[in-house]
Design a protein around this motif. Structure first.
Motif, mmCIF file in Angstrom:
data_model
loop_
_atom_site.group_PDB
_atom_site.id
_atom_site.type_symbol
_atom_site.label_atom_id
_atom_site.label_comp_id
_atom_site.label_asym_id
_atom_site.label_seq_id
_atom_site.Cartn_x
_atom_site.Cartn_y
_atom_site.Cartn_z
ATOM 1 N N SER A 182 0.842 -1.199 0.000
ATOM 2 C CA SER A 182 0.000 0.000 0.000
ATOM 3 C C SER A 182 0.876 1.248 0.000
ATOM 4 O O SER A 182 2.064 1.196 0.334
ATOM 5 N N ILE A 188 0.533 5.675 0.914
ATOM 6 C CA ILE A 188 -0.256 6.687 1.617
ATOM 7 C C ILE A 188 -0.018 8.058 1.002
ATOM 8 O O ILE A 188 1.114 8.426 0.687
ATOM 9 N N ILE A 244 -0.447 4.105 8.644
ATOM 10 C CA ILE A 244 0.568 3.141 8.205
ATOM 11 C C ILE A 244 0.147 1.731 8.599
ATOM 12 O O ILE A 244 -0.222 1.473 9.744
ATOM 13 N N THR A 263 2.460 -1.165 4.121
ATOM 14 C CA THR A 263 2.737 0.164 3.563
ATOM 15 C C THR A 263 4.195 0.270 3.140
ATOM 16 O O THR A 263 5.099 -0.021 3.917
ATOM 17 N N VAL A 307 9.572 1.942 5.506
ATOM 18 C CA VAL A 307 8.587 2.738 4.766
ATOM 19 C C VAL A 307 9.304 3.948 4.170
ATOM 20 O O VAL A 307 9.931 4.728 4.888
#
Length: 366
Positions: free
Chosen positions: A113, A115, A154, A158, A190
């Motif tokens: 994913s 963000i 998160i 992520t 991340v």
């Protein structure tokens, strides 16, 4: 015999719509048959090319029969010296948009994913979804990034977080302590992309310069562009600055010769033209004050901005106002795709261009 080619596309691509740029001047001329048009839609530098760049380009047209320098050696050395980083920390692209796509190619896939914030640059969701990654859009706070909410969003899968500072199209910005505190709390695996396309315009306020934070955070990538303050939007050149290891990964998917010869020459040249940059900033400062005063006098609310644009609340159907301005020869930018249906974004132009916009807006109220 026919084929549903859309069904053959990746699932992420199937649900996308093409990016809609600001309306070109010649398109409006064709549509309405009018001339003397002012374009304040695409956050371009109203000064035109640096005179030094213009002279350099005309002297190097014969070089276009040869491929560009794939390593962008001269430009790489100039950018590294300008920002006090190692040449190996840089990745160049066909505008910073190209570099964002490269980052997506490297780190996003259907198993992860990414963000980004509500009201942030529309290219983030386009790129994330095109790579098949799961998009996590975090609600904005005061039209800007809510870093606490982004931290809370998160998840274990992520992989990348995108932050625009200043943000387009709202013009909001984040300070050094805010970004540093955020980066400290982000997990090491991340990647945070700090998109600083408008950074040159910021001064006099607390602002997080991402390049200064690179020594602290290995997972940080900063992107910059020559399309705004440096006036090279038509030549398309941008870059990322990161750790050497990160840059090495991104360069694996970079297309050969993705920054053309004239773009490299122009970008290298304009970095030495401090007079042009300072004039660009001064014109933007004066234009921002002019537009803010004019919008306030007309009773329009606007979002305070540190970019070269201002988004304002039309208090009505923004598309109707947009069309009415077009008929008066003024092109601005609808921001409905950013979930701001009542707003329009106006780029900061020269004094006469700004006044033309304000006069047209005044006439709509009469």
């Amino acid at each position: 015999m026919s084929c549903d080619f859309l069904a053959l596309a990746k699932s992420g691509v199937q649900h996308l719509m093409p990016y809609q740029p600001g309306k070109p001047i010649d398109e409006l001329e064709r549509e309405l048959g009018i001339t003397d048009i002012v374009k304040l839609a695409s956050n371009e530098n109203p000064l035109g090319l640096s005179p030094k760049v213009k002279a350099l380009l005309s002297d190097n047209l014969d070089e276009l029969t040869r491929y560009p320098d794939g390593a962008a050696f001269e430009l790489r050395a100039k950018v590294a010296a300008t920002h006090g980083v190692a040449a190996e920390q840089l990745v160049f692209g066909n505008g910073s948009n190209d570099v964002l796509d490269l980052i997506g190619m490297c780190f996003l896939n259907p198993d992860v994913s990414a963000i980004y914030s509500d009201h942030a640059f529309v290219v983030y969701p386009l790129m994330v979804k095109a790579q098949g990654a799961r998009a996590i859009e975090v609600p904005a706070k005061d039209w800007g990034h809510d870093l606490d909410a982004m931290l809370a969003a998160i998840e274990p899968d992520t992989r990348v977080i995108f932050i625009a500072n200043p943000n387009n199209p709202t013009g909001t910005w984040l300070g050094h302590a805010e970004i540093e505190r955020f980066l400290i709390q982000v997990p090491d695996d991340v990647i945070v992309v700090l998109d600083e396309a408008y950074s040159e315009y910021i001064h006099g306020v607390d602002y997080a310069n991402g390049i200064a934070l690179l020594k602290q955070f290995d997972s940080l990538i900063v992107t910059r562009t020559f399309s705004k303050a440096y006036g090279l939007a038509g030549l398309r050149v941008g870059c990322s600055i990161s750790s050497v290891a990160m840059a090495g990964i991104i360069n694996r998917v970079r297309a050969p010769f993705n920054v053309n010869t004239l773009a490299q020459l122009a970008a290298t040249c304009v970095l030495d033209d401090s007079e042009y940059l300072q004039q660009s900033i001064a014109v933007n400062d004066a234009g921002r004050q002019q537009l803010e005063a004019g919008l306030s006098a007309l009773g329009y609310d606007f979002i305070p901005s540190q970019g070269n644009f201002i988004s304002f609340d039309t208090r009505t159907d923004a598309n109707a106002v947009y069309q009415a301005l077009l008929e008066k020869g003024v092109i601005v930018r609808p921001v409905g795709p950013y979930k701001m249906p009542g707003f329009l974004r106006v780029s900061i132009g020269l004094e006469a261009e700004n006044q033309r916009f304000l006069d047209a807006l005044t006439a709509l109220a009469d």
